[in-house]
Design a protein around this motif. Structure first.
Motif, PDB file in Angstrom:
ATOM      1  N   ASP A 166       0.801  -1.224   0.000  1.00  0.00           N
ATOM      2  CA  ASP A 166       0.000   0.000   0.000  1.00  0.00           C
ATOM      3  C   ASP A 166       0.836   1.279   0.000  1.00  0.00           C
ATOM      4  OD1 ASP A 166       0.810  -0.021   2.655  1.00  0.00           O
ATOM      5  OD2 ASP A 166      -1.214  -0.125   3.469  1.00  0.00           O
ATOM      6  N   THR A 167       2.163   1.147   0.026  1.00  0.00           N
ATOM      7  CA  THR A 167       3.023   2.320  -0.123  1.00  0.00           C
ATOM      8  C   THR A 167       3.454   2.517  -1.581  1.00  0.00           C
ATOM      9  OG1 THR A 167       5.070   1.099   0.339  1.00  0.00           O
ATOM     10  CG2 THR A 167       3.905   2.064   2.234  1.00  0.00           C
ATOM     11  N   LEU A 168       3.081   1.595  -2.452  1.00  0.00           N
ATOM     12  CA  LEU A 168       3.401   1.711  -3.875  1.00  0.00           C
ATOM     13  C   LEU A 168       2.769   2.984  -4.414  1.00  0.00           C
ATOM     14  CD1 LEU A 168       4.874  -0.047  -5.980  1.00  0.00           C
ATOM     15  CD2 LEU A 168       2.678  -1.056  -6.543  1.00  0.00           C
ATOM     16  N   ALA A 169       3.559   3.789  -5.128  1.00  0.00           N
ATOM     17  CA  ALA A 169       3.064   5.091  -5.576  1.00  0.00           C
ATOM     18  C   ALA A 169       3.545   5.414  -6.987  1.00  0.00           C
ATOM     19  CB  ALA A 169       3.535   6.183  -4.612  1.00  0.00           C
ATOM     20  N   GLY A 170       2.814   6.331  -7.637  1.00  0.00           N
ATOM     21  CA  GLY A 170       3.217   6.823  -8.950  1.00  0.00           C
ATOM     22  C   GLY A 170       2.901   5.861 -10.072  1.00  0.00           C
ATOM     23  N   ASP A 171       3.837   5.788 -11.023  1.00  0.00           N
ATOM     24  CA  ASP A 171       3.666   4.941 -12.202  1.00  0.00           C
ATOM     25  C   ASP A 171       4.168   3.534 -11.898  1.00  0.00           C
ATOM     26  OD1 ASP A 171       2.817   7.253 -13.509  1.00  0.00           O
ATOM     27  OD2 ASP A 171       4.836   7.720 -14.209  1.00  0.00           O
ATOM     28  N   VAL A 172       3.335   2.550 -12.186  1.00  0.00           N
ATOM     29  CA  VAL A 172       3.661   1.158 -11.872  1.00  0.00           C
ATOM     30  C   VAL A 172       3.623   0.324 -13.152  1.00  0.00           C
ATOM     31  CG1 VAL A 172       2.875  -0.896 -10.620  1.00  0.00           C
ATOM     32  CG2 VAL A 172       2.726   1.356  -9.537  1.00  0.00           C
ATOM     33  N   VAL A 173       4.661  -0.476 -13.358  1.00  0.00           N
ATOM     34  CA  VAL A 173       4.694  -1.426 -14.463  1.00  0.00           C
ATOM     35  C   VAL A 173       4.679  -2.815 -13.836  1.00  0.00           C
ATOM     36  CG1 VAL A 173       5.996  -2.306 -16.439  1.00  0.00           C
ATOM     37  CG2 VAL A 173       6.013   0.150 -15.929  1.00  0.00           C
ATOM     38  N   LEU A 174       3.624  -3.571 -14.102  1.00  0.00           N
ATOM     39  CA  LEU A 174       3.508  -4.899 -13.513  1.00  0.00           C
ATOM     40  C   LEU A 174       4.442  -5.870 -14.233  1.00  0.00           C
ATOM     41  CD1 LEU A 174      -0.367  -5.205 -13.056  1.00  0.00           C
ATOM     42  CD2 LEU A 174       1.351  -4.432 -11.416  1.00  0.00           C
ATOM     43  N   PRO A 175       5.010  -6.814 -13.502  1.00  0.00           N
ATOM     44  CA  PRO A 175       5.894  -7.797 -14.138  1.00  0.00           C
ATOM     45  C   PRO A 175       5.085  -8.816 -14.947  1.00  0.00           C
ATOM     46  CG  PRO A 175       5.589  -8.341 -11.826  1.00  0.00           C
ATOM     47  CD  PRO A 175       4.888  -7.018 -12.061  1.00  0.00           C
ATOM     48  N   SER A 176       5.717  -9.398 -15.947  1.00  0.00           N
ATOM     49  CA  SER A 176       5.032 -10.413 -16.752  1.00  0.00           C
ATOM     50  C   SER A 176       5.281 -11.824 -16.226  1.00  0.00           C
ATOM     51  CB  SER A 176       5.473 -10.320 -18.213  1.00  0.00           C
ATOM     52  OG  SER A 176       6.876 -10.511 -18.306  1.00  0.00           O
ATOM     53  N   SER A 177       6.275 -11.962 -15.338  1.00  0.00           N
ATOM     54  CA  SER A 177       6.557 -13.292 -14.783  1.00  0.00           C
ATOM     55  C   SER A 177       7.157 -13.151 -13.384  1.00  0.00           C
ATOM     56  CB  SER A 177       7.517 -14.067 -15.688  1.00  0.00           C
ATOM     57  OG  SER A 177       8.770 -13.425 -15.740  1.00  0.00           O
ATOM     58  N   TYR A 178       7.138 -14.268 -12.674  1.00  0.00           N
ATOM     59  CA  TYR A 178       7.737 -14.336 -11.350  1.00  0.00           C
ATOM     60  C   TYR A 178       8.454 -15.671 -11.249  1.00  0.00           C
ATOM     61  CZ  TYR A 178       8.237 -14.436  -6.283  1.00  0.00           C
ATOM     62  OH  TYR A 178       8.752 -14.510  -5.015  1.00  0.00           O
ATOM     63  N   PHE A 224      -5.254  -4.802  -5.612  1.00  0.00           N
ATOM     64  CA  PHE A 224      -4.816  -3.410  -5.542  1.00  0.00           C
ATOM     65  C   PHE A 224      -5.832  -2.522  -4.833  1.00  0.00           C
ATOM     66  CE2 PHE A 224      -2.262  -5.209  -8.874  1.00  0.00           C
ATOM     67  CZ  PHE A 224      -1.042  -4.587  -8.738  1.00  0.00           C
ATOM     68  N   GLU A 225      -6.732  -3.119  -4.105  1.00  0.00           N
ATOM     69  CA  GLU A 225      -7.774  -2.344  -3.424  1.00  0.00           C
ATOM     70  C   GLU A 225      -7.158  -1.265  -2.529  1.00  0.00           C
ATOM     71  OE1 GLU A 225     -11.629  -2.900  -0.456  1.00  0.00           O
ATOM     72  OE2 GLU A 225     -10.546  -4.657  -1.149  1.00  0.00           O
ATOM     73  N   ASP A 226      -7.676  -0.045  -2.668  1.00  0.00           N
ATOM     74  CA  ASP A 226      -7.275   1.098  -1.849  1.00  0.00           C
ATOM     75  C   ASP A 226      -5.804   1.504  -2.003  1.00  0.00           C
ATOM     76  OD1 ASP A 226      -9.846   1.486  -0.754  1.00  0.00           O
ATOM     77  OD2 ASP A 226      -9.478  -0.056   0.754  1.00  0.00           O
ATOM     78  N   CYS A 227      -5.170   1.133  -3.104  1.00  0.00           N
ATOM     79  CA  CYS A 227      -3.801   1.596  -3.375  1.00  0.00           C
ATOM     80  C   CYS A 227      -3.910   2.986  -4.007  1.00  0.00           C
ATOM     81  CB  CYS A 227      -3.065   0.611  -4.284  1.00  0.00           C
ATOM     82  SG  CYS A 227      -2.688  -0.959  -3.476  1.00  0.00           S
ATOM     83  N   ASP A 228      -4.206   3.966  -3.189  1.00  0.00           N
ATOM     84  CA  ASP A 228      -4.548   5.326  -3.628  1.00  0.00           C
ATOM     85  C   ASP A 228      -3.398   6.112  -4.225  1.00  0.00           C
ATOM     86  OD1 ASP A 228      -7.128   4.929  -2.737  1.00  0.00           O
ATOM     87  OD2 ASP A 228      -6.758   5.847  -0.795  1.00  0.00           O
ATOM     88  N   LEU A 229      -2.162   5.707  -3.966  1.00  0.00           N
ATOM     89  CA  LEU A 229      -1.016   6.491  -4.414  1.00  0.00           C
ATOM     90  C   LEU A 229      -0.559   6.134  -5.827  1.00  0.00           C
ATOM     91  CD1 LEU A 229       1.014   6.445  -1.067  1.00  0.00           C
ATOM     92  CD2 LEU A 229      -0.565   8.201  -1.919  1.00  0.00           C
ATOM     93  N   ILE A 230      -1.105   5.067  -6.389  1.00  0.00           N
ATOM     94  CA  ILE A 230      -0.762   4.672  -7.760  1.00  0.00           C
ATOM     95  C   ILE A 230      -1.500   5.599  -8.720  1.00  0.00           C
ATOM     96  CG2 ILE A 230      -0.945   2.859  -9.504  1.00  0.00           C
ATOM     97  CD1 ILE A 230      -0.780   0.812  -7.233  1.00  0.00           C
ATOM     98  N   THR A 231      -0.769   6.168  -9.682  1.00  0.00           N
ATOM     99  CA  THR A 231      -1.396   7.059 -10.659  1.00  0.00           C
ATOM    100  C   THR A 231      -1.541   6.418 -12.038  1.00  0.00           C
ATOM    101  OG1 THR A 231       0.754   8.066 -11.128  1.00  0.00           O
ATOM    102  CG2 THR A 231      -0.664   9.172  -9.497  1.00  0.00           C
ATOM    103  N   SER A 232      -0.674   5.475 -12.370  1.00  0.00           N
ATOM    104  CA  SER A 232      -0.819   4.763 -13.643  1.00  0.00           C
ATOM    105  C   SER A 232      -0.259   3.349 -13.503  1.00  0.00           C
ATOM    106  CB  SER A 232      -0.113   5.502 -14.786  1.00  0.00           C
ATOM    107  OG  SER A 232       1.284   5.387 -14.679  1.00  0.00           O
ATOM    108  N   ILE A 233      -0.835   2.445 -14.313  1.00  0.00           N
ATOM    109  CA  ILE A 233      -0.403   1.051 -14.300  1.00  0.00           C
ATOM    110  C   ILE A 233      -0.300   0.561 -15.735  1.00  0.00           C
ATOM    111  CG2 ILE A 233      -0.980  -1.326 -13.642  1.00  0.00           C
ATOM    112  CD1 ILE A 233      -2.512  -0.242 -11.260  1.00  0.00           C
TER     113      ILE A 233
END
Length: 158
Positions: free
Chosen positions: A12-24, A37-46
């Motif tokens: 929930d501290t993740l903020a700004g522009d986020v690029v999700l990984p394609s693998s783990y 990602f419920e209530d992750c208010d600080l993310i502006t783009s994904i």
């Protein structure tokens, strides 16, 4: 998992522009788990990478700062309430693999002014866009003539 990894939750501290990984650990990520990602208010783009097939219900629920999301063509399921409460989201283009816009998917998206409907759309469930202003609707050359007529009629009435 046999069908790939899932993204279960976000810090929930993740903020700004986020690029999700394609693998783990070498295994493709194929799903965003319910409420991840419920209530992750600080993310502006994904940016969601190709290979993601499904967003489960409430995946991005109440991400109030989310203004932009890039969806992959591989995405075929967006669960109910997935973007409900994303107050800053102002436009979205849905991938052609989406056939149904589920109940309350974009409800309470108070800034949502435009949407690009997918080629294969067959149904929009009740209250999918409740409290979303939607000024501009963009249609691909849709495969379902009845859906095209319904969407054109809806556009004329708003």
């Amino acid at each position: 998992m046999e069908d790939g990894n899932w993204i279960l939750e976000c810090d929930d501290t993740l903020a700004g522009d986020v690029v999700l990984p394609s693998s783990y650990n070498g295994t493709p990520i194929t799903k965003i788990y319910a409420n991840a990602f419920e209530d992750c208010d600080l993310i502006t783009s994904i940016v969601v990478p190709e290979g993601i097939l499904e967003f489960q219900e409430y995946a991005f629920y109440n991400c109030e700062g989310l203004a932009l999301i890039s969806l992959p063509e591989s995405l075929s399921v967006i669960g109910n309430h997935s973007f409900s409460g994303c107050r800053s989201l102002d436009n979205i283009i849905l991938p052609d693999a989406i056939t149904t816009i589920e109940i309350y998917t974009f409800s309470r998206c108070y800034s949502l002014e435009s949407i690009g409907f997918p080629l294969n759309l067959t149904s929009i469930e009740s209250a999918a866009f409740a409290f979303a202003p939607l000024f501009f609707l963009y249609f691909a050359k849709m495969q379902n003539p009845e859906m095209t007529k319904l969407l054109q009629l809806t556009t004329l009435l708003t």
